[in-house]
Design an enzyme around this catalytic site. Sequence first.
Site, mmCIF file in Angstrom:
data_model
loop_
_atom_site.group_PDB
_atom_site.id
_atom_site.type_symbol
_atom_site.label_atom_id
_atom_site.label_comp_id
_atom_site.label_asym_id
_atom_site.label_seq_id
_atom_site.Cartn_x
_atom_site.Cartn_y
_atom_site.Cartn_z
ATOM 1 N N GLU A 1 0.806 -1.217 0.000
ATOM 2 C CA GLU A 1 0.000 0.000 0.000
ATOM 3 C C GLU A 1 0.845 1.276 0.000
ATOM 4 O O GLU A 1 0.362 2.357 0.350
ATOM 5 C CB GLU A 1 -0.948 0.005 1.198
ATOM 6 C CG GLU A 1 -2.014 -1.083 1.112
ATOM 7 C CD GLU A 1 -3.068 -0.982 2.199
ATOM 8 O OE1 GLU A 1 -4.239 -1.242 1.908
ATOM 9 O OE2 GLU A 1 -2.707 -0.644 3.352
ATOM 10 N N GLU B 1 -9.038 4.981 -0.626
ATOM 11 C CA GLU B 1 -9.212 5.322 0.785
ATOM 12 C C GLU B 1 -8.041 6.137 1.317
ATOM 13 O O GLU B 1 -8.178 6.881 2.295
ATOM 14 C CB GLU B 1 -9.391 4.058 1.627
ATOM 15 C CG GLU B 1 -8.163 3.174 1.691
ATOM 16 C CD GLU B 1 -8.441 1.835 2.374
ATOM 17 O OE1 GLU B 1 -7.756 1.535 3.352
ATOM 18 O OE2 GLU B 1 -9.347 1.123 1.923
#
Length: 694
Positions: free
Chosen positions: A177, A497
């Site tokens: 990520e 997100e």
Amino acid sequence: MKCKSAVLWVLMSFVITGSSQAQKVISIHSPDNALQLNISQLATGKTTYSLSYKGAAVIQPSGLGFVLSKPAVTLSRFSISGVDSSTFNETWQPVWGEVSHINNHYKQLVVSLTDKAGSKIAVNIVFRLFNDGLGFRYEFPKQEGLNYFVVADELTQFAMAGDHKAFWIPGDYDSNEYAYNTTKLSEVNALAAAAKEKDIAVTSLIGANAVQTPLMMKTAKGIYINLHEAALVNYPAMNLVLNKSNLSFQSQLVPDAVGNKAYLQTPAITPWRTIVVSDKATDILASKLILNLNEPSVVPDSSWIKPQKFVGMWWEMHVGKATWQKDGGKHGANTQNVMHYIDFAAKYGFDGVLVEGWDVGWEDWFGNWKEDVFDFVTPYPDYDIDALTAYAKQKGVKIIMHHETSGAVTNYERWMDTAYRYMVLHNMNTVKTGYVGKIIPRGEHHDGQWMVNHFVRVAAKTATYGIMLDAHESVHPTGLQRTYPNWMANEAARGSEFNNAPTIGMTPEHTTILPFTRLMGGPMDFTPGLFHMQLNQFDSSRKQRVRSTLCKQMALYVTMYSPLQMAADLPENYNKYLDAFQFIVDVPVDWDDTKVLEAEPGDYITIARKAKNKNNWFIGAITDENSRQLQLPLSFLNAGGSYEATIYRDADNADWQTNPEAYTIEKIMVTNSTVLQVKLAKGGGCAISIFKKN
């Protein structure tokens, strides 16, 4: 079609090297002759491969082999015991995808090797050379003296031919990520890059010179190179460690709790190591090499597998309007709120509603490495699942299940059958799984062999229940959606997100890099479609913002391919811009054809896609932090046809920093001779729907 040919390979006569050692070379070319693969062997037994493209070196001679801990042997010097070659050419139809038909055309070379150091272990290396790149893997045949064995290291190397521009994230056993870095290979510093990251739940960094795959590179001469892997099954994921003295990568497999990499039994195969190559960036995005290296579908009847768009009770928690847990008085997954989402989905023709935070257990698990957190069948008291099931069915909408495992994977495996039966009972056929936190069994990593096998088990088991799968915090995809077409999407990268992340967040260039990196292995549940860019809507102290224009968010539905696409924002935010929201309503999630019109990693991407079984096209164009002027020929449209184009473009004064929500909508008639002129704002984009007129 598959045909054998002894003349496809040439075992050349001895060539004298600088060290006066004899060298054998086996060479084959790709079907279009642009790529040449050489397999070389010194008299010492060292075996290497190299790859060139149109005469330019892509991979310099690079080593192959293994270190086994059981039996304790290093496999790096071999004798060649056989060479076999063949060609293969077929066209197959994916269950869903970017195109309706895929050509699978390659030349194959199988080099049979025997360990020269005394163990007599036999290893085959299978090379498949396509027009767009190379895939190769190791095969350990059934043999006397080798049954169960343990891999300590894989010695595969990728020796680069120059100090290329690279798009990379730090090598890590637990997270992919990270934000992307763009540097020369010699400037890679993964530890320094990772030190800037404060918003990733679990990390296990490898070292300063370690990066993850897919790795995208561009040479000084304009050749694009992508390194990754295909068909990752029963084996750990591969990272790459760079030797800066010679710019050579070596594979770095994810270890288990005791330091071993893989436990195998003959006959055994590894994943394919993949090298996609072209002098056109658009060809990299169009490549189907990784899909072609995966096995055909094992799902006997795939008629129930349907691409879908959905809305979700999800972004509320990220922007502070609601919470996952019931404690605190802001529980989002309550019956009335979810009915509101069902109404919105039904009104605009969406297939499903994702509900997160519906089940008991969210209060105390995060960061506690706790096992028995969720049972996946017990809703909070304010979530009437029976009433919601009936209401959704009445509205023609399905609720999408959310299974957050909290990283307690052994617990999830105990509950899977019960949880999937519960889904079927409540008319649910799609599940989003999550693996936030450290993995249980303790000591295992997200990307190790144990977890790779778990993800495949989930894909296989959900298929038996008629359930489609979207996995978050998963290992990077490697084309297994061909084998398990119900495994429709993954997160496995920095998704939308992270627009809410307090530190680095999401840069404008991020979405121009992801298709060249993470999406090479398969679709991503990126969750696009954010229309409210300043994220202080429910908490005035929040400084985060979406670094994008509104039109770029719409364009992502085309440039970020997924058969599961979420309209990520809140219904009230869409209600402010219903004329723009129409594009999200219209855009399909399954396609007959895809044209990558222009692309440059880190800068811009423009893609046109033809809707499944229709004569309608949709275009998405995105840019990085720079504004751009597009000249967009529509030559892909049918000759003689008349079309109406609706152009959703950045307003003249739009800018991701100062005026991100400004847009203009234009309708014009177009033909295949039309050339559209469109300006993209800084951090902006353009979305176009083109409907055939009778």
